[in-house]
Design a protein around this motif. Structure first.
Motif, PDB file in Angstrom:
ATOM      1  N   SER A 106       0.846  -1.615  -0.554  1.00 14.74           N
ATOM      2  CA  SER A 106      -0.127   0.018  -0.147  1.00 14.74           C
ATOM      3  C   SER A 106       0.815   1.626  -0.053  1.00 14.74           C
ATOM      4  CB  SER A 106      -0.884   0.037   0.749  1.00 14.74           C
ATOM      5  OG  SER A 106      -1.971  -1.382   1.342  1.00 14.74           O
ATOM      6  N   GLY A 107       2.470   1.203   0.680  1.00 12.31           N
ATOM      7  CA  GLY A 107       2.787   2.202   0.944  1.00 12.31           C
ATOM      8  C   GLY A 107       3.691   2.527  -1.156  1.00 12.31           C
ATOM      9  N   VAL A 108       4.033   1.378  -1.052  1.00  8.57           N
ATOM     10  CA  VAL A 108       4.356   1.511  -2.712  1.00  8.57           C
ATOM     11  C   VAL A 108       4.046   1.998  -3.535  1.00  8.57           C
ATOM     12  CG1 VAL A 108       5.853   0.252  -4.702  1.00  8.57           C
ATOM     13  CG2 VAL A 108       6.078  -0.503  -2.391  1.00  8.57           C
ATOM     14  N   ALA A 109       2.441   1.974  -3.034  1.00  8.33           N
ATOM     15  CA  ALA A 109       1.461   1.682  -4.744  1.00  8.33           C
ATOM     16  C   ALA A 109       1.332   3.366  -4.651  1.00  8.33           C
ATOM     17  CB  ALA A 109      -0.228   1.121  -4.313  1.00  8.33           C
ATOM     18  N   SER A 110       1.563   4.020  -2.988  1.00  4.56           N
ATOM     19  CA  SER A 110       0.540   5.165  -2.714  1.00  4.56           C
ATOM     20  C   SER A 110       1.893   6.295  -3.592  1.00  4.56           C
ATOM     21  CB  SER A 110       0.510   5.569  -1.116  1.00  4.56           C
ATOM     22  OG  SER A 110      -0.091   6.936  -0.867  1.00  4.56           O
ATOM     23  N   GLY A 111       2.775   5.716  -3.162  1.00  2.00           N
ATOM     24  CA  GLY A 111       4.219   6.427  -3.756  1.00  2.00           C
ATOM     25  C   GLY A 111       4.256   7.006  -5.012  1.00  2.00           C
ATOM     26  N   PHE A 112       4.006   5.272  -5.598  1.00  2.00           N
ATOM     27  CA  PHE A 112       3.730   5.753  -7.347  1.00  2.00           C
ATOM     28  C   PHE A 112       2.912   6.284  -7.748  1.00  2.00           C
ATOM     29  CE2 PHE A 112       2.454   3.826 -11.108  1.00  2.00           C
ATOM     30  CZ  PHE A 112       2.576   3.287 -11.859  1.00  2.00           C
ATOM     31  N   GLU A 113       1.800   6.390  -7.290  1.00  2.78           N
ATOM     32  CA  GLU A 113       0.838   6.781  -7.420  1.00  2.78           C
ATOM     33  C   GLU A 113       0.792   8.714  -8.156  1.00  2.78           C
ATOM     34  OE1 GLU A 113      -2.632   3.738  -6.076  1.00  2.78           O
ATOM     35  OE2 GLU A 113      -2.673   5.349  -5.401  1.00  2.78           O
ATOM     36  N   LYS A 114       1.365   8.910  -6.550  1.00  2.00           N
ATOM     37  CA  LYS A 114       1.803  10.773  -6.879  1.00  2.00           C
ATOM     38  C   LYS A 114       2.773  11.191  -7.652  1.00  2.00           C
ATOM     39  CE  LYS A 114       1.087  10.698  -1.780  1.00  2.00           C
ATOM     40  NZ  LYS A 114       1.970  10.956  -0.154  1.00  2.00           N
ATOM     41  N   GLU A 115       3.570   9.768  -8.052  1.00  2.00           N
ATOM     42  CA  GLU A 115       4.841  10.138  -8.836  1.00  2.00           C
ATOM     43  C   GLU A 115       3.918  10.495 -10.010  1.00  2.00           C
ATOM     44  OE1 GLU A 115       8.773   8.661  -9.309  1.00  2.00           O
ATOM     45  OE2 GLU A 115       8.247   8.997  -6.797  1.00  2.00           O
ATOM     46  N   HIS A 116       2.397   9.291 -10.684  1.00  2.00           N
ATOM     47  CA  HIS A 116       2.120   9.456 -11.739  1.00  2.00           C
ATOM     48  C   HIS A 116       0.731   8.914 -11.752  1.00  2.00           C
ATOM     49  CE1 HIS A 116       6.527   6.773 -11.766  1.00  2.00           C
ATOM     50  NE2 HIS A 116       5.608   7.358 -13.104  1.00  2.00           N
ATOM     51  N   TYR A 120      11.504  -1.442  -8.049  1.00  7.59           N
ATOM     52  CA  TYR A 120      12.837  -1.921  -8.101  1.00  7.59           C
ATOM     53  C   TYR A 120      13.430  -1.043  -7.579  1.00  7.59           C
ATOM     54  CZ  TYR A 120      11.896  -7.132  -8.912  1.00  7.59           C
ATOM     55  OH  TYR A 120      11.469  -8.008  -9.453  1.00  7.59           O
ATOM     56  N   SER A 121      13.436   0.318  -6.975  1.00 10.63           N
ATOM     57  CA  SER A 121      14.509   0.995  -6.508  1.00 10.63           C
ATOM     58  C   SER A 121      15.230   0.918  -4.741  1.00 10.63           C
ATOM     59  CB  SER A 121      13.289   2.431  -6.038  1.00 10.63           C
ATOM     60  OG  SER A 121      12.903   2.586  -4.686  1.00 10.63           O
ATOM     61  N   ASP A 122      16.265   1.325  -4.741  1.00  9.84           N
ATOM     62  CA  ASP A 122      16.977   0.626  -4.202  1.00  9.84           C
ATOM     63  C   ASP A 122      15.516   1.035  -2.454  1.00  9.84           C
ATOM     64  OD1 ASP A 122      19.025   0.268  -4.856  1.00  9.84           O
ATOM     65  OD2 ASP A 122      20.485   1.607  -4.563  1.00  9.84           O
ATOM     66  N   GLU A 123      15.571   2.488  -2.598  1.00  9.62           N
ATOM     67  CA  GLU A 123      14.827   2.389  -0.960  1.00  9.62           C
ATOM     68  C   GLU A 123      13.763   1.357  -0.910  1.00  9.62           C
ATOM     69  OE1 GLU A 123      11.650   5.598   0.311  1.00  9.62           O
ATOM     70  OE2 GLU A 123      12.480   6.180  -1.340  1.00  9.62           O
ATOM     71  N   ASN A 124      13.117   1.372  -1.489  1.00  3.28           N
ATOM     72  CA  ASN A 124      12.315   0.002  -1.499  1.00  3.28           C
ATOM     73  C   ASN A 124      12.369  -1.393  -1.550  1.00  3.28           C
ATOM     74  OD1 ASN A 124       9.647   2.002  -2.501  1.00  3.28           O
ATOM     75  ND2 ASN A 124       9.684   1.342  -4.284  1.00  3.28           N
ATOM     76  N   VAL A 125      13.251  -1.385  -2.154  1.00  3.31           N
ATOM     77  CA  VAL A 125      14.250  -2.762  -1.931  1.00  3.31           C
ATOM     78  C   VAL A 125      14.669  -3.269  -1.015  1.00  3.31           C
ATOM     79  CG1 VAL A 125      15.466  -4.541  -2.718  1.00  3.31           C
ATOM     80  CG2 VAL A 125      14.423  -3.399  -4.564  1.00  3.31           C
ATOM     81  N   LEU A 126      15.507  -2.302   0.194  1.00  2.00           N
ATOM     82  CA  LEU A 126      15.475  -2.568   1.282  1.00  2.00           C
ATOM     83  C   LEU A 126      14.988  -2.446   2.562  1.00  2.00           C
ATOM     84  CD1 LEU A 126      19.282  -0.475   0.515  1.00  2.00           C
ATOM     85  CD2 LEU A 126      19.253  -2.663   1.030  1.00  2.00           C
ATOM     86  N   GLU A 127      13.368  -1.496   1.882  1.00  2.00           N
ATOM     87  CA  GLU A 127      12.839  -2.001   2.511  1.00  2.00           C
ATOM     88  C   GLU A 127      11.751  -3.164   3.034  1.00  2.00           C
ATOM     89  OE1 GLU A 127       7.964   0.424   4.086  1.00  2.00           O
ATOM     90  OE2 GLU A 127       9.741   1.345   1.871  1.00  2.00           O
TER      91      GLU A 127
END
Length: 426
Positions: free
Chosen positions: A60-70, A333-340
């Protein structure tokens, strides 16, 4: 498998940058007519143990971040338990209602059936190039990358440091060490000197670890099944004669011992040695068991390559959202998301850049040995559609190959014949 994910894949390329224009998105990706908006359906596995650490929070967090950029793309997230997710996705695909993106345990059947986009069709080049080579190899069908590694893990030999100290033992390096250490532990009253879980739960993984330690494996140099090779037969003869036959594997026959029960016994301090992964390390230490870890000993010294495990991400063609899927995957697949994700579930990143970041971070020191083993790891042959059949045969039969009085050559031969037949049917 449940544990780690990696994501580092730079900013979106010019083609992906165009995703900000929703009209372009709908034209290229097949969005809803007239609206210019696209909704991607994502189905993912839950690596959590309860509501507090459910993977749904992560996605849900990844989706929210992506939707803000797209702003032209919405992500509809569904997270299902590992018991259900592969079956549910299979049923969706069969019903003509495939998700756009799935994060599950297997991809080869869908790739062979022509239902998946290739990595080249969806990902930025730098995203694809960032995957660790051993994982990229395992994600290919007929030389083309369809299964995108999502999270990975490796295996090491675990030993109970307290029990070893009490028996005056050093960490084992060879098979002979394992046998002599197990005998010393048995003499001290340890319930399971060496826990050997070849029950149906995870026998295919335990088997591969031992085959690798004996310079064998499931396949030969050209990728064909080679399950009853001389090396593999020798490995199982050694297990039969030097561990099981000497009563060094505990009160439950290996063929009836599931991995979960072996792990439970280890966390209770009843096991001297077994093959383990990062999650078990945490669970054991949380219960006061001090864990020693070494590469799996081989016949003449430490095994050079560990067994690796990975779960997979894939993009389905059914709804035609190729560019939108690519945009989301590059973001995921950004480092931030992968590492989280990796940090949350004690798993290993699947990308080079995220792995490097974890390797230099002292807070992940307990994972460094697992991380070091990943680049040279050998994974099961996930790219074969026959693997599910072969894996099932191993789970059902391999335990009997180590029973006292058994004929490992005959049993491995039976499994090999099934593998050859299944491969011919691919």
């Amino acid at each position: 498998m449940g544990e780690a994910v990696q994501r580092r894949f730079l900013g979106l390329t010019a083609a992906v940058a165009a995703l900000g224009m929703t009209a372009t998105l709908s034209a290229c990706g097949g969005g809803d007519a007239g609206s210019g908006d696209v909704t991607l359906k994502l189905v993912a596995a839950d690596y959590g143990t309860g509501p507090e650490n459910s993977s749904e929070k992560y996605w849900s967090g990844v989706a929210s971040g992506f939707e803000k950029e797209h702003p032209g793309i919405k992500i509809d997230v569904t997270v299902l338990s590992w018991k259900d997710v592969d079956r549910e996705v299979a049923e969706m695909v069969k019903a003509g209602n495939a998700p756009d993106i799935a994060q599950i345990g297997a991809y080869a059947d869908y790739a062979k059936a022509g239902k998946l986009y290739t990595a080249d069709e969806t990902l930025a080049i730098r995203t694809t190039a960032n995957f660790l080579p051993s994982l990229t190899y395992a994600g290919k069908v007929d030389g083309t990358l369809y299964g995108l590694p999502f999270v990975a893990s490796t295996r090491l030999l675990f030993y109970n440091e307290k029990l070893f100290e009490q028996a005056g033992l050093d960490a084992p390096e060879t098979w002979d060490d394992i046998s002599s250490d197990a005998a010393a532990l048995k003499a001290k009253g340890v319930d399971y000197p060496f826990a050997l879980p070849l029950g149906q739960e995870e026998a295919q993984a335990e088997t591969l670890m031992w085959l690798l330690s004996g310079n064998g494996g499931y396949t030969d140099d050209v990728g064909s099944y080679d399950i009853d090779s001389a090396e593999n037969v020798a490995t199982f003869r050694w297990l039969r004669d030097n561990l099981v036959g000497k009563g060094l594997t505990g009160p439950v026959a290996p063929g009836k011992l599931d991995r979960a029960k072996a792990f439970e016994a280890f966390t209770a301090g009843k096991v001297g040695m077994l093959n383990g992964h990062p999650t078990l390390m945490d669970e054991a230490e949380a219960k006061g068991v001090k864990v020693g870890m070494v590469p799996l000993p081989g016949a003449d010294g430490p095994t050079k390559g560990s067994m690796g495990v990975a779960d997979w991400m894939m993009g389905f063609k059914e709804n035609g959202h190729r560019k939108e899927i690519g945009a989301f995957l590059d973001y995921a697949y950004s480092d931030e998301n992968v590492l989280e994700f990796a940090e949350q579930y004690d798993l290993l990143p699947v990308t080079g850049s995220a792995s490097a970041a974890m390797e230099t971070d002292k807070k992940h020191q307990k994972l460094h040995e697992f991380l070091a083993a990943l680049p040279n790891s050998t994974l099961p042959p996930f790219g074969k559609t026959s693997w599910a059949t072969v894996s099932d045969a191993i789970k059902k039969k391999i335990g009997s190959a180590v029973a006292p009085g058994s004929n490992p050559e005959s049993i491995l031969g039976e499994i090999s014949a099934e593998a050859t037949q299944a491969e011919a049917a691919e």
